[in-house]
Motif scaffolding. Structure first.
Motif, PDB file in Angstrom:
ATOM      1  N   TRP A   1       1.081  -1.213   0.000  1.00  0.00           N
ATOM      2  CA  TRP A   1       0.031   0.068   0.349  1.00  0.00           C
ATOM      3  C   TRP A   1       0.293   1.522  -0.247  1.00  0.00           C
ATOM      4  CZ3 TRP A   1      -0.788   3.839   4.274  1.00  0.00           C
ATOM      5  CH2 TRP A   1      -1.298   4.465   3.857  1.00  0.00           C
ATOM      6  N   GLY A   2       2.311   1.019   0.244  1.00  0.00           N
ATOM      7  CA  GLY A   2       2.626   2.747   0.469  1.00  0.00           C
ATOM      8  C   GLY A   2       4.122   2.529   1.865  1.00  0.00           C
ATOM      9  N   LEU A   3       3.801   1.340   2.430  1.00  0.00           N
ATOM     10  CA  LEU A   3       4.528   1.534   3.864  1.00  0.00           C
ATOM     11  C   LEU A   3       6.259   1.291   3.466  1.00  0.00           C
ATOM     12  CD1 LEU A   3       1.888   0.809   5.950  1.00  0.00           C
ATOM     13  CD2 LEU A   3       2.821   3.151   5.817  1.00  0.00           C
ATOM     14  N   THR A   4       6.394   1.306   4.226  1.00  0.00           N
ATOM     15  CA  THR A   4       8.237   0.491   4.554  1.00  0.00           C
ATOM     16  C   THR A   4       8.581   0.345   6.012  1.00  0.00           C
ATOM     17  OG1 THR A   4       9.317   2.496   2.537  1.00  0.00           O
ATOM     18  CG2 THR A   4      10.592   0.852   3.945  1.00  0.00           C
ATOM     19  N   ASP A   5       9.232  -0.459   6.094  1.00  0.00           N
ATOM     20  CA  ASP A   5      10.302  -1.289   7.050  1.00  0.00           C
ATOM     21  C   ASP A   5      11.499  -0.199   7.383  1.00  0.00           C
ATOM     22  OD1 ASP A   5      11.595  -2.848   9.296  1.00  0.00           O
ATOM     23  OD2 ASP A   5      11.081  -4.910   8.677  1.00  0.00           O
ATOM     24  N   ALA A   6      10.816   0.324   9.104  1.00  0.00           N
ATOM     25  CA  ALA A   6      11.558   1.569   9.011  1.00  0.00           C
ATOM     26  C   ALA A   6      13.020   1.175   9.437  1.00  0.00           C
ATOM     27  CB  ALA A   6      11.278   2.427   9.900  1.00  0.00           C
ATOM     28  N   TYR A   7      13.023  -0.689  10.376  1.00  0.00           N
ATOM     29  CA  TYR A   7      14.306  -0.813  10.958  1.00  0.00           C
ATOM     30  C   TYR A   7      15.111  -1.134  10.248  1.00  0.00           C
ATOM     31  CZ  TYR A   7      17.676  -3.594  13.873  1.00  0.00           C
ATOM     32  OH  TYR A   7      18.289  -4.026  14.476  1.00  0.00           O
ATOM     33  N   ARG A   8      14.154  -1.790   9.230  1.00  0.00           N
ATOM     34  CA  ARG A   8      15.443  -2.050   7.234  1.00  0.00           C
ATOM     35  C   ARG A   8      16.048  -1.676   6.496  1.00  0.00           C
ATOM     36  NH1 ARG A   8      17.285  -7.223   9.564  1.00  0.00           N
ATOM     37  NH2 ARG A   8      15.732  -8.795   9.412  1.00  0.00           N
ATOM     38  N   LEU A   9      16.087  -0.294   7.298  1.00  0.00           N
ATOM     39  CA  LEU A   9      16.614   1.442   6.513  1.00  0.00           C
ATOM     40  C   LEU A   9      17.851   0.863   7.212  1.00  0.00           C
ATOM     41  CD1 LEU A   9      13.539   3.691   6.161  1.00  0.00           C
ATOM     42  CD2 LEU A   9      14.395   2.176   4.382  1.00  0.00           C
ATOM     43  N   HIS A  10      18.036   0.658   8.266  1.00  0.00           N
ATOM     44  CA  HIS A  10      19.836   1.150   8.751  1.00  0.00           C
ATOM     45  C   HIS A  10      20.490  -0.305   9.253  1.00  0.00           C
ATOM     46  CE1 HIS A  10      19.420   5.173   8.364  1.00  0.00           C
ATOM     47  NE2 HIS A  10      18.131   5.821   8.818  1.00  0.00           N
ATOM     48  N   HIS A  11      19.060  -1.428   9.132  1.00  0.00           N
ATOM     49  CA  HIS A  11      19.599  -2.814   9.633  1.00  0.00           C
ATOM     50  C   HIS A  11      19.355  -3.995   8.689  1.00  0.00           C
ATOM     51  CE1 HIS A  11      21.752  -1.360  13.479  1.00  0.00           C
ATOM     52  NE2 HIS A  11      20.379   0.045  13.831  1.00  0.00           N
ATOM     53  N   ARG A  12      20.512  -4.503   8.169  1.00  0.00           N
ATOM     54  CA  ARG A  12      20.071  -5.920   7.273  1.00  0.00           C
ATOM     55  C   ARG A  12      20.214  -7.130   8.508  1.00  0.00           C
ATOM     56  NH1 ARG A  12      16.088  -5.370   4.233  1.00  0.00           N
ATOM     57  NH2 ARG A  12      17.076  -7.809   4.506  1.00  0.00           N
ATOM     58  N   GLU A  13      21.132  -6.896   9.608  1.00  0.00           N
ATOM     59  CA  GLU A  13      21.704  -8.215  10.240  1.00  0.00           C
ATOM     60  C   GLU A  13      20.565  -9.187  10.662  1.00  0.00           C
ATOM     61  OE1 GLU A  13      22.794  -4.351  12.829  1.00  0.00           O
ATOM     62  OE2 GLU A  13      21.686  -4.761  11.484  1.00  0.00           O
TER      63      GLU A  13
END
Length: 290
Positions: free
Chosen positions: A194-206
């Motif tokens: 719909w138009g939402l982003t997982d904010a944690y994954r913007l800065h953490h891929r661990e």
């Protein structure tokens, strides 16, 4: 602005822990789930003393969501803008999501924040599981009707879904259960589409960074957990996210912690610094698993 979400697993039982964490992390907005309080019992005075306004939507024994804010609370919406339905099976819980206090929204500091507590689902293909999927469908419909992806929005809470296999300690052990089934993950992905982003994954891929660990069998110390608490943000907010963190330290110590730990995002500039404890823990976890 710092926005956090935390399933506190009883605000009455965890109130000292929550006030400790407000001082530790100094969020501007804290979304809380599973408060297990009626509205009349919500400790607004304690939050006021700490500098926060409190909005609460609860029913008593189970569920309950809240928003604490020191940047104002306006335009409050509970239960998708509808009164709670009368429960047909009040002794069961978790099977009638529109009779359960699971959604609260408000505008805080110019951002519409939404505190969400998705049903657990219990067992795949059970009535509880189908109620969970129905609740996700209702959330998606509310987004379509009440918002646009261009709005400044943060939807935070306990989604009771681990979106990928990276979000569980052992996919082989988890597959076949709730939180990782294809329909649940699809419902979560539909929100993102719909138009939402997982904010944690913007800065953490661990991998192996979790927000929930079962109390039993030393699962926290072995890091046998799941990342099921999320902050999903619209594009205008995603562009403002400068940092994100899961505060592992809040899952430790006394008073007895929740089985979840806070998830934090900072908008525009970094907030008050704190050590989330991951660097120190990873070596100990690896040694235990060996």
């Amino acid at each position: 602005m710092r926005i956090a979400t935390w399933n506190v697993n009883s605000l009455r039982a965890r109130l000292d822990k929550v006030t400790w964490w407000l001082e530790r992390a100094k969020p501007d907005v804290l979304l809380m789930q599973e408060t297990k309080l009626a509205d009349a019992d919500a400790p607004a005075d304690v939050f006021r003393a700490a500098g926060y306004d409190l909005a609460h939507h609860g029913e008593g024994r189970w569920n309950g969501v809240a928003i604490a804010s020191r940047v104002g609370i306006a335009e409050v919406v509970a239960n998708f803008g509808e009164p709670l339905q009368r429960a047909a099976t009040p002794e069961a819980g978790d099977d009638e999501p529109l009779a359960e206090a699971r959604m609260l929204s408000a505008v805080c500091g110019g951002v519409r924040v939404v505190s969400l507590y998705a049903p657990n689902g219990r067992i795949v293909d059970s009535p509880f599981y189908h109620a969970k999927l129905a609740w996700y469908a209702r959330l998606a419909r509310w987004l379509e009707e009440a918002a646009t992806p261009a709005d400044a929005m943060v939807l935070g809470g306990d989604y009771n879904v681990a979106p990928t296999d990276e979000d569980v300690w052992d996919p082989a052990a988890c597959h076949g259960g709730t939180h990782v089934s294809v329909p649940e993950r699809s419902a979560f992905a539909h929100l993102c589409a719909w138009g939402l982003t997982d904010a944690y994954r913007l800065h953490h891929r661990e991998p192996a960074r979790f927000t929930w660990w079962d109390y039993r069998a030393g699962n926290f110390h072995k890091n046998f957990g799941m990342r099921i608490d999320h902050l999903l943000v619209t594009a205008s907010v995603a562009g403002r996210v400068v940092a994100a963190e899961i505060d592992r330290e809040a899952r430790k110590g006394k008073p007895v912690p929740s089985d979840h730990t806070p998830l934090v995002v900072d908008l525009d500039e970094a907030g008050h610094p704190f050590d989330a404890g991951w660097a120190d823990a990873e070596g100990r976890i690896a040694r235990r698993l060996r």
